[in-house]
Design an enzyme around this catalytic site. Structure first.
Site, PDB file in Angstrom:
ATOM      1  N   VAL A  41       0.813  -1.142  -0.045  1.00 34.17           N
ATOM      2  CA  VAL A  41      -0.005  -0.032   0.117  1.00 34.17           C
ATOM      3  C   VAL A  41       0.681   1.407   0.031  1.00 34.17           C
ATOM      4  O   VAL A  41       0.333   2.416  -0.099  1.00 34.17           O
ATOM      5  CB  VAL A  41      -1.220   0.019   1.173  1.00 34.17           C
ATOM      6  CG1 VAL A  41      -2.033  -1.059   1.098  1.00 34.17           C
ATOM      7  CG2 VAL A  41      -0.289  -0.113   2.623  1.00 34.17           C
TER       8      VAL A  41
ATOM      9  N   ASN B 190      -7.337  -0.364   5.399  1.00 32.03           N
ATOM     10  CA  ASN B 190      -6.965  -1.139   6.316  1.00 32.03           C
ATOM     11  C   ASN B 190      -5.672  -1.600   6.946  1.00 32.03           C
ATOM     12  O   ASN B 190      -5.204  -1.716   8.165  1.00 32.03           O
ATOM     13  CB  ASN B 190      -7.810  -2.539   6.407  1.00 32.03           C
ATOM     14  CG  ASN B 190      -7.673  -3.574   7.704  1.00 32.03           C
ATOM     15  OD1 ASN B 190      -7.865  -3.395   8.730  1.00 32.03           O
ATOM     16  ND2 ASN B 190      -6.676  -4.558   7.010  1.00 32.03           N
TER      17      ASN B 190
ATOM     18  N   TYR C 113       3.117   4.992  16.272  1.00 29.75           N
ATOM     19  CA  TYR C 113       1.884   4.393  15.828  1.00 29.75           C
ATOM     20  C   TYR C 113       0.751   5.246  16.277  1.00 29.75           C
ATOM     21  O   TYR C 113      -0.131   5.569  15.485  1.00 29.75           O
ATOM     22  CB  TYR C 113       1.673   3.227  16.831  1.00 29.75           C
ATOM     23  CG  TYR C 113       0.347   2.177  16.414  1.00 29.75           C
ATOM     24  CD1 TYR C 113       0.344   1.721  15.171  1.00 29.75           C
ATOM     25  CD2 TYR C 113      -0.767   2.260  17.314  1.00 29.75           C
ATOM     26  CE1 TYR C 113      -0.851   0.948  14.695  1.00 29.75           C
ATOM     27  CE2 TYR C 113      -2.101   1.603  16.971  1.00 29.75           C
ATOM     28  CZ  TYR C 113      -1.895   1.043  15.457  1.00 29.75           C
ATOM     29  OH  TYR C 113      -3.228   0.173  15.451  1.00 29.75           O
TER      30      TYR C 113
HETATM   31  P1  NAP Z   1      -2.999  -7.947  11.044  1.00 30.12           P
HETATM   32  O1  NAP Z   1      -3.712  -9.344  11.211  1.00 30.12           O
HETATM   33  O2  NAP Z   1      -1.667  -7.795  11.139  1.00 30.12           O
HETATM   34  O3  NAP Z   1      -3.501  -7.480   9.604  1.00 30.12           O
HETATM   35  C1  NAP Z   1      -2.956  -6.426   8.806  1.00 30.12           C
HETATM   36  C2  NAP Z   1      -2.335  -6.945   7.302  1.00 30.12           C
HETATM   37  O4  NAP Z   1      -1.911  -5.843   6.511  1.00 30.12           O
HETATM   38  C3  NAP Z   1      -1.622  -8.067   7.320  1.00 30.12           C
HETATM   39  O5  NAP Z   1      -2.037  -9.059   6.299  1.00 30.12           O
HETATM   40  C4  NAP Z   1      -0.381  -7.399   6.681  1.00 30.12           C
HETATM   41  O6  NAP Z   1       0.628  -8.230   6.072  1.00 30.12           O
HETATM   42  C5  NAP Z   1      -0.775  -6.391   5.874  1.00 30.12           C
HETATM   43  N1  NAP Z   1       0.152  -5.074   5.739  1.00 30.12           N
HETATM   44  C6  NAP Z   1       1.374  -5.015   6.256  1.00 30.12           C
HETATM   45  N2  NAP Z   1       2.012  -4.152   5.675  1.00 30.12           N
HETATM   46  C7  NAP Z   1       1.373  -3.963   4.541  1.00 30.12           C
HETATM   47  C8  NAP Z   1       1.652  -3.303   3.304  1.00 30.12           C
HETATM   48  N3  NAP Z   1       2.792  -2.255   3.221  1.00 30.12           N
HETATM   49  N4  NAP Z   1       0.925  -3.342   2.190  1.00 30.12           N
HETATM   50  C9  NAP Z   1      -0.070  -4.046   2.273  1.00 30.12           C
HETATM   51  N5  NAP Z   1      -0.569  -4.839   3.187  1.00 30.12           N
HETATM   52  C10 NAP Z   1       0.354  -4.716   4.268  1.00 30.12           C
HETATM   53  O7  NAP Z   1      -3.336  -6.572  11.772  1.00 30.12           O
HETATM   54  P2  NAP Z   1      -5.041  -6.060  12.307  1.00 30.12           P
HETATM   55  O8  NAP Z   1      -5.083  -6.091  13.826  1.00 30.12           O
HETATM   56  O9  NAP Z   1      -6.215  -7.159  11.533  1.00 30.12           O
HETATM   57  O10 NAP Z   1      -4.751  -4.826  11.647  1.00 30.12           O
HETATM   58  C11 NAP Z   1      -5.675  -4.083  10.939  1.00 30.12           C
HETATM   59  C12 NAP Z   1      -5.791  -2.555  10.981  1.00 30.12           C
HETATM   60  O11 NAP Z   1      -6.548  -2.335  12.319  1.00 30.12           O
HETATM   61  C13 NAP Z   1      -4.472  -2.100  11.155  1.00 30.12           C
HETATM   62  O12 NAP Z   1      -4.330  -0.725  10.445  1.00 30.12           O
HETATM   63  C14 NAP Z   1      -4.162  -1.671  12.512  1.00 30.12           C
HETATM   64  O13 NAP Z   1      -3.371  -0.580  13.096  1.00 30.12           O
HETATM   65  C15 NAP Z   1      -5.762  -1.404  13.012  1.00 30.12           C
HETATM   66  N6  NAP Z   1      -6.022  -1.835  14.450  1.00 30.12           N
HETATM   67  C16 NAP Z   1      -5.729  -2.897  14.904  1.00 30.12           C
HETATM   68  C17 NAP Z   1      -6.170  -3.139  16.231  1.00 30.12           C
HETATM   69  C18 NAP Z   1      -5.964  -4.477  17.250  1.00 30.12           C
HETATM   70  O14 NAP Z   1      -6.017  -4.303  18.355  1.00 30.12           O
HETATM   71  N7  NAP Z   1      -5.614  -5.630  16.323  1.00 30.12           N
HETATM   72  C19 NAP Z   1      -6.510  -1.943  17.170  1.00 30.12           C
HETATM   73  C20 NAP Z   1      -6.654  -0.754  16.332  1.00 30.12           C
HETATM   74  C21 NAP Z   1      -6.534  -0.464  15.193  1.00 30.12           C
HETATM   75  P3  NAP Z   1       2.000  -8.767   7.089  1.00 30.12           P
HETATM   76  O15 NAP Z   1       1.391 -10.007   8.014  1.00 30.12           O
HETATM   77  O16 NAP Z   1       2.789  -9.609   6.147  1.00 30.12           O
HETATM   78  O17 NAP Z   1       2.452  -7.921   7.617  1.00 30.12           O
END
Ligand code: NAP
Length: 269
Positions: free
Chosen positions: A64, A90, A160
């Site tokens: 992205v 996302n 972050y």
């Molecule tokens: P996740 O399970 O790690 O999913 C994030 C996905 O984004 C992973 O598949 C990751 O791939 C991919 N990604 C990383 N870098 C990328 C890039 N440069 N281009 C395209 N894809 C990329 O995390 P999640 O918790 O679902 O997070 C999703 C969103 O929610 C994020 O923006 C996060 O900050 C936000 N969020 C999460 C939480 C929480 O508690 N989980 C809370 C608040 C906000 P890799 O695995 O290969 O890195």
């Protein structure tokens, strides 16, 4: 007929966690979902899950942070379906560590993946959303995944928090720009609390974050951290996906520039 039948949705980072759950939930409401992720096996697995449930989706690899790929993929969506109705920005990563320990490279990478990605996605999606549908209507819904870390500070999470705060205000600025243009495009942010996804295993647990939330432990335990929410447990990716579907659908048609907080009460106390 689902709430999103006939619509086309683009979801980044949809190979895991919140992105995957959102893609599945959007497809369950009838949307055709364009799944992208840097993690190709994860993205393909999401498509397989959607297809198994009777939905329609396609996968493309995407970093992205790369503008040329954004341009190429939005064009691909238009070539395939002739419309783009929903963009879910996302994809994200978490950089942890005391601000004195964070390197400039780490900072820049954090901003590129969490903030520049939203800028690029919105920049390239807007012209597609402004392309008239067969009935002459234009419009769309942009959903940026911020965080409770975009609403308040956390020790060991300065990079972050800065990135998610930027996403929050970019959302409002884009909402104002689209409202002024009368283009029918809404832009809202979602603020998850502690959600049980793989992102927690990817955080560097050597520094200030670890000391602040879980001193003495060898790894961050999302269940332990989530227990600190007023409801007493972490959320599931599906809890956030429900909010994404709401913002994507006409049920939220009068919402733009808003913050949808889904955090088990985390920010209420
Ligand atoms: P996740 O399970 O790690 O999913 C994030 C996905 O984004 C992973 O598949 C990751 O791939 C991919 N990604 C990383 N870098 C990328 C890039 N440069 N281009 C395209 N894809 C990329 O995390 P999640 O918790 O679902 O997070 C999703 C969103 O929610 C994020 O923006 C996060 O900050 C936000 N969020 C999460 C939480 C929480 O508690 N989980 C809370 C608040 C906000 P890799 O695995 O290969 O890195």
């Amino acid at each position: 007929m689902g709430a999103l039948t006939g619509r086309v949705a683009f979801v980044t980072g949809a190979g895991s966690g919140i992105g995957r759950a959102s893609a599945i939930a959007l497809a369950a409401e009838g949307a055709i979902v364009f799944v992208t992720d840097i993690d190709a096996p994860g993205g393909r697995e999401t498509v397989a899950m959607i297809e198994k449930a009777g939905g329609q989706a396609t996968f493309r690899g995407q970093d992205v942070t790369e503008e040329a790929r954004w341009a190429e993929l939005v064009q691909r969506v238009m070539d395939l379906y002739g419309r783009l109705d929903v963009l879910v920005n996302n994809a994200g990563i978490g950089t942890s560590g005391a601000i004195t320990d964070v390197t400039l490279d780490q900072w820049n990478h954090q901003m590129a993946v969490n903030v520049t990605s939203c800028f690029l996605g919105i920049k390239h999606a807007l012209p597609a959303m402004r392309t008239p549908r067969p009935d002459g209507r234009i419009g769309g819904s942009i959903i940026n995944i911020s965080s409770v870390a975009g609403l308040g500070g956390s020790a060991g999470m300065a990079a972050y928090c800065a990135s998610k705060g930027a996403v929050r205000l970019m959302t409002k600025a884009v909402a104002m720009e689209c409202a002024a243009a009368r283009d029918g495009i809404r832009c809202n942010s979602v603020h998850p609390g502690i959600i049980d996804t793989p992102i927690w295993q990817k955080l560097d647990t050597s520094g200030a974050l670890q000391a602040a939330v879980d001193p003495g432990a060898n790894a961050l335990d999302v269940k332990l951290i989530g227990a600190g929410a007023p409801v007493g447990h972490p959320g599931q990716p599906e809890d956030i996906a429900a909010g994404v579907v709401f913002l994507a659908s006409d049920a939220s048609r009068y919402m733009t520039g808003a913050e949808l907080v889904i955090d088990g009460g985390w920010t209420a106390h």
